[in-house]
Design an enzyme around this catalytic site. Structure first.
Site, PDB file in Angstrom:
ATOM      1  N   GLU A 432       0.806  -1.231   0.000  1.00 47.19           N
ATOM      2  CA  GLU A 432       0.000   0.000   0.000  1.00 47.19           C
ATOM      3  C   GLU A 432       0.832   1.271   0.000  1.00 47.19           C
ATOM      4  O   GLU A 432       0.700   2.102   0.887  1.00 47.19           O
ATOM      5  CB  GLU A 432      -0.929  -0.008   1.232  1.00 47.19           C
ATOM      6  CG  GLU A 432      -2.028  -1.038   1.175  1.00 47.19           C
ATOM      7  CD  GLU A 432      -3.169  -0.626   0.254  1.00 47.19           C
ATOM      8  OE1 GLU A 432      -3.176   0.518  -0.220  1.00 47.19           O
ATOM      9  OE2 GLU A 432      -4.051  -1.470   0.011  1.00 47.19           O
ATOM     10  N   GLU A 502      -4.055 -10.363  -0.587  1.00 49.67           N
ATOM     11  CA  GLU A 502      -5.009 -10.335   0.526  1.00 49.67           C
ATOM     12  C   GLU A 502      -6.381 -10.658  -0.055  1.00 49.67           C
ATOM     13  O   GLU A 502      -6.750 -10.136  -1.108  1.00 49.67           O
ATOM     14  CB  GLU A 502      -5.057  -8.956   1.185  1.00 49.67           C
ATOM     15  CG  GLU A 502      -3.762  -8.574   1.874  1.00 49.67           C
ATOM     16  CD  GLU A 502      -3.751  -7.148   2.438  1.00 49.67           C
ATOM     17  OE1 GLU A 502      -4.839  -6.583   2.710  1.00 49.67           O
ATOM     18  OE2 GLU A 502      -2.649  -6.607   2.606  1.00 49.67           O
TER      19      GLU A 502
HETATM   20  C1  IPT Z   1      -5.341  -3.695   3.298  1.00 53.24           C
HETATM   21  C2  IPT Z   1      -4.033  -3.631   3.978  1.00 53.24           C
HETATM   22  O1  IPT Z   1      -3.006  -4.049   3.137  1.00 53.24           O
HETATM   23  C3  IPT Z   1      -3.960  -4.419   5.214  1.00 53.24           C
HETATM   24  O2  IPT Z   1      -2.850  -4.009   5.951  1.00 53.24           O
HETATM   25  C4  IPT Z   1      -5.198  -4.262   6.012  1.00 53.24           C
HETATM   26  O3  IPT Z   1      -5.365  -2.927   6.344  1.00 53.24           O
HETATM   27  C5  IPT Z   1      -6.351  -4.713   5.206  1.00 53.24           C
HETATM   28  O4  IPT Z   1      -6.444  -3.960   4.038  1.00 53.24           O
HETATM   29  C6  IPT Z   1      -7.667  -4.536   5.900  1.00 53.24           C
HETATM   30  O5  IPT Z   1      -7.697  -4.996   7.179  1.00 53.24           O
HETATM   31  S1  IPT Z   1      -5.548  -2.107   2.612  1.00 53.24           S
HETATM   32  C7  IPT Z   1      -7.230  -1.819   2.431  1.00 53.24           C
HETATM   33  C8  IPT Z   1      -7.484  -0.348   2.439  1.00 53.24           C
HETATM   34  C9  IPT Z   1      -7.725  -2.412   1.152  1.00 53.24           C
END
Ligand code: IPT
Length: 985
Positions: A432, A502
């Site tokens: 990010e 993710e």
């Molecule tokens: C994404 C992040 O990479 C992770 O650290 C965590 O925040 C997750 O989302 C949510 O819990 S970023 C998100 C704004 C898509």
């Protein structure tokens, strides 16, 4: 006089990544080191340039001072920075911890090179020895080493001072979604080497058995004296040295130190290759010898022989396209914050193995070094991620030349540290942080230095999954809808593997549609898996009396996912911070004490190594879904569950089946003619001890339905059904009559996805019931009622009919079009107290929901009511069981209430009304009711993952229109057990 390190103000100088720090390396010589962990003198200054006071307290190293009652507390933010200054600025209030201790340097270290290693410090480290400046380091999750040879005297003591500045230019690129802490969070040690020492060891070991080791030696005193050489052995077998040392730096008189390289090699015949299923490791020792043959330095490694490559759009491990069943993992602990012990990390990985995971992304920084040793040993594919996340100021920083050095520094140091781990199969440039020149520079460094592994960066690949010229060899999106992934794989444009970095956000009651993701992944060439967000719920154990974190003293104050009375799991805002992101920190598949959430059982089943593919006349077809292993390490037991009859079990003989193959096996029993609906489950366990599971550990429960349920008829009976003038059923075992319910305590997905807001707008949380008519007709009473929301009215009919032994309730609800997506349509009632045990035939024993129901097999299950409830940190809809055909709630005196449903339905039995759960912010605020709150749902909305990512799919929504459902209630006191259900068929 101002301290020169302070005068530099390195905390606001992104160009300064270090000063006086030794190059990172992968030489491993832990046995010799002196550990400096323990209590250090400590002062917390209000700012890095504030004067040191006279009063010292003490602080535990390693540890976060934010968890040690220093007055500075943890704070949780996700994207936004906890302070307003733009990069590289910092706030004036900048907690700065000063750690000090005496260190005795052994007398026999005379003439040796003496090195101080600080495992991790957050976020700027200034090192002084006897008040002399020694060095500076940034990068909160990698070790920093300093050469103390010239500043300490062997045989005497020195005062080592480590000053740790909490906020810095580096904080802007460590803006990860986690708690902010301050402190020295990994071990500190001192060690000595010969001045001429192994400066680095680089191991390359491929699946063909070829082994190459590049040894770098360095001597700060000048040229290499003759006769020095390296040797190595692999499991006792000597390696060959290719040639004498090659000098790497110029042989120029102006070059004062010597830097040389020598290579060792061998080829191992019949090598046992490393992969995550069979993580075969070999012991490697590398030694540097003086001319007389004595050992000047040595480095020990556990290495694995394996290949990683990308071929077309497939990521291959040893030539195999493996599925990546990953999870994002932080170094987290509910008492120590960022300092898990070796045992903690082993427990994390053991649990992940048992639940079918084979991959870890070290979100979002290099993890503790011990984690990689464990991943090598237990078998995980690791995406090793550099400590770069500039989320709040991503766009400003990605191309900011002042940060360029930091990007390359962080990525290159991670690679230099972790390059010898077979588990590390992919490097990640961070998370990010937009995409800019800083990433390309870092990517260039990695691609040159380690061409043996692919590289990924979500921020680069997201601009065009099919691009071929960016800083990512893998398209690694986050939270992409299943349809988009499938469409890309089918588009003909795909150029690289698609593995989500993710997906399936595990916040609260979540992970809906996980099975649909995997059905798509396994059936679509080009899709290879992903990493669930995330492993931990990062709740910090907090005392309620004074609001302080309990810290290390809290051992034993939790279990089963719940904090002991007088305590809770703190999330954002609970330490009084005004800038925070609430419960978004609690989005893992395990509770803060590592208790598995029900979603893990879903994952375990989806990842099952052996599966039932179907039933054919020649038998039950089994498939081996592993990539490298046969089934010989597994044992099985057949379990037949009959709706209306005793079950059967028998040992299962698993066939000798290579990966990817199927075979039919005969059941050792006949399906009984009677007994109604029949389900066959194969209980798969480990046949022998595994490093991560003793023999007999359950691994999966594949199942198949062998016979459908037959229709049932209730015989009418002649007893009265008591319904009052309000149309409410009266029954001695009911404390609240069955009424219509369209509301559930919003899950985190419902809230953050904006779904619950709609429900509230429509008034679904407080529908006003008006009885329209109550008509009695012999043994039958028909109640018509209306449930009014703010924008629509639901018409509801209940028909109560006396049947043999009980009451049949036929219900119909007609939802107006305005209510086009509701939480549930069903019945809610409450029981008298004392009915504390639930037995059911349906899916279980774990919690399950319509879009998360792959984990729980159909059978007879039994649990105390208390254990049906899942204590999600922020209370919400919980405890549901999918596909329930019937259930009985009973008391020890054999009083029982039994419900038979017309079809498999979503049922929940808890101590809480939906409104109780909705009103509470923490689990400890809930006061259990003495009776049970029972929901029987004609339809229940899927969970999805809308707190971060896609909502559930359309097929799991509850539509408007007419819903019909029926159930039969029987109750009373039965001798010797619960009221029996009527015989089926
Ligand atoms: C994404 C992040 O990479 C992770 O650290 C965590 O925040 C997750 O989302 C949510 O819990 S970023 C998100 C704004 C898509």
């Amino acid at each position: 006089m101002t301290d020169p390190l302070v005068a530099l103000r390195p905390w606001e100088a992104p160009e300064v990544t270090s000063w006086g720090r030794l190059p990172m390396n992968a030489a491993v010589r832990r046995p010799e080191a002196r550990c400096l962990d323990g209590d250090w003198r400590f002062q917390l200054l209000p700012a890095p340039d504030a004067p040191l006071g006279d009063v010292w307290s003490s602080s535990q190293v390693p540890g976060a001072w934010t968890l040690q009652d220093t007055g500075d507390l943890p704070q949780y933010t996700n994207v936004r920075m906890p302070f307003a200054q733009f990069p590289p600025g910092t706030p004036a209030a900048n907690p700065t911890g000063v750690y000090e201790r005496e260190v005795e340097v052994p007398g026999d270290w005379v003439g040796r090179r003496i090195v101080l290693q600080v495992g991790a410090a957050e976020s700027v480290l200034l090192v002084h020895v006897d008040e002399q400046p020694v060095g500076i380091s940034k990068d909160s999750h990698l070790a920093a080493e300093f050469d103390l040879t010239d500043v300490v005297r062997p045989g005497s003591g020195s005062v080592v001072r480590l000053t740790v500045v909490k906020w810095s230019d580096a904080s802007h690129i460590e803006d990860q979604d986690q708690w902010w802490h301050g402190g020295i969070t990994r071990s500190v040690m001192l060690y000595a080497t010969d001045p001429l020492h192994l400066a680095d060891v680089t191991v390359r070991a491929g699946r063909s058995g070829e082994l190459r080791i590049d040894c770098t030696v360095r001597d700060a005193r000048g040229a290499l004296p003759g006769g020095w050489h390296v040797s190595g052995d692999l499991e006792g077998l000597p390696l060959t040295q290719d040639a004498e040392f090659d000098r790497v730096n110029a042989e120029d008189e102006r070059v004062s130190d010597f830097l040389g390289e020598a290579r060792l090699h061998t080829t191992v015949a019949d090598v046992r290759a490393w992969n995550a299923e069979t993580p075969e490791l070999y012991d490697l020792a590398v030694r540097l010898h003086r001319p007389d043959g004595t050992v000047a330095d040595a480095s020990h490694h556990r290495i694995g022989f394996r290949d990683v490559e990308i071929a077309g759009r497939d990521l291959l491990i040893n030539g195999e396209r493996v599925f990546i069943r990953g999870v994002n993992r932080h170094d987290f602990h509910p008492l120590t914050g960022r300092t898990p012990s070796g045992d903690d990390m082993r427990a994390d990985l053991v649990l992940l193995k048992r639940f079918g995971f084979n991959a870890i992304r070290t979100s979002h920084y290099p993890n503790d070094p011990a984690l990689y040793d464990l991943a090598d040993e237990l078998g995980f594919y690791v995406v090793d991620e550099a400590d770069i996340e500039s989320h709040d100021h991503a766009h400003e920083i990605a191309d900011d030349p002042r940060y360029l050095n930091a990007f390359v520094d962080r990525v290159s140091r991670m690679v230099l540290r972790d390059k010898n781990h077979p588990s590390v199969v992919i490097w990640s440039l961070g998370n990010e942080s937009d995409y800019g020149a800083g990433h390309d520079a870092a990517a260039g460094w990695v691609r040159r230095h380690d061409p043996t592994r692919p590289l990924q960066y979500e921020g680069a690949a997201k601009l065009d999954w099919a691009a071929t010229d960016d800083a990512s060899d893998i398209a690694c999106p986050m939270y992409a809808p299943i349809e988009d992934c499938v469409a890309h794989a089918l588009s003909g444009r795909q150029t690289r593997p698609l593995i989500q970095c993710e997906y399936s956000h595990a916040m609260g009651n979540s992970n809906g549609t996980l099975a649909d993701h995997w059905a798509a992944i396994e059936s679509t060439p080009g899709l290879q898996g992903g990493f669930i967000w995330e492993f931990w719920d990062h709740g910090i154990l907090q005392r309620l009396s004074d609001g302080k974190p309990v810290g290390r003293a809290g051992t034993g104050l939790y279990g089963g996912g719940v904090a002991a009375p007088g305590h809770r799991w703190a999330y954002g805002g609970d330490f009084g911070e005004t800038i925070h992101d609430g419960a978004f920190i609690a989005d893992g598949v395990v509770f803060p004490d590592r208790t598995p959430k029900p979603a893990l059982y879903e994952h375990r089943e989806i990842a099952a190594p052996v599966r039932i593919e179907g039933v054919r006349h020649e038998g039950i077809v089994l498939g081996n879904h592993q990539h490298f292993r046969g089934l010989d390490w597994l044992a099985g037991q057949w379990e037949l569950s009959l709706a209306d009859g005793p079950g059967l079990t028998a040992p299962a003989r698993l066939p000798d089946l290579p990966p990817g193959e199927t075979a039919a096996v005969r059941l050792p029993f006949e399906l009984p003619r009677d007994g109604g609906e029949a389900w066959l489950t194969l209980r798969v366990t480990t046949a022998e001890d595994q490093p991560w599971a003793p023999r007999g550990t359950e691994l999966c429960l594949p199942r198949v339905r062998l016979r459908e349920a037959a229709a049932r008829e209730d015989s009418p009976a002649d007893q009265p059904v008591e319904v009052d003038d309000e149309g409410l059923l009266r029954h001695p075992l009911l404390a609240a009559a069955p009424t219509l319910c369209l509301w559930r305590a919003p899950t985190d997905n419902d809230e953050l996805g904006g779904i619950a807001a709609r429900w509230r707008d429509w008034g679904l949380d407080a529908l006003a019931r008006t009885v329209v008519s109550v008509r009695r007709d012999g043994g039958r009473t028909t109640v018509d009622a209306e449930y009014a929301g703010t924008t629509g009215v639901v018409r509801h009919r209940q028909v109560f009919t006396a049947v043999e032994g009980g009451i049949r309730v036929d219900e119909e609800a007609e939802l107006p079009d305005e209510f086009h997506d509701v939480a549930r349509v069903g019945t809610v009632f409450e029981t008298a107290s004392g009915l504390d045990l639930l037995e059911w035939f349906g899916q279980g024993p774990w919690e399950s929901y319509p879009d998360r129901s792959a984990g729980a097999p159909v059978g007879h299950h039994c649990l105390p009511v208390e254990e049906l409830f899942t204590p999600y940190l922020r209370p919400q809809e919980s405890g549901g069981r999918h596909g329930v055909r019937r259930f009985t709630l009973s008391a020890p005196d054999a009083t029982a209430l039994a419900v038979e449903l017309d079809a498999p339905r979503q049922v929940s039995v808890t101590r809480f009304r939906a409104e109780d759960l909705t009103a509470a912010a923490h689990h400890d605020e809930l006061v259990p009711r003495s009776g049970c709150v029972v929901h029987l749902d004609a339809a229940h909305r899927g969970l999805g993952t809308a707190s971060c990512g896609p909502d559930t799919s359309a097929s799991y929504l509850v539509p408007p229109g007419v819903h019909r459902w029926s159930w039969t209630l029987r109750g009373g006191r039965a001798a010797g057990g619960v009221t029996p259900a009527p015989a089926g068929d």
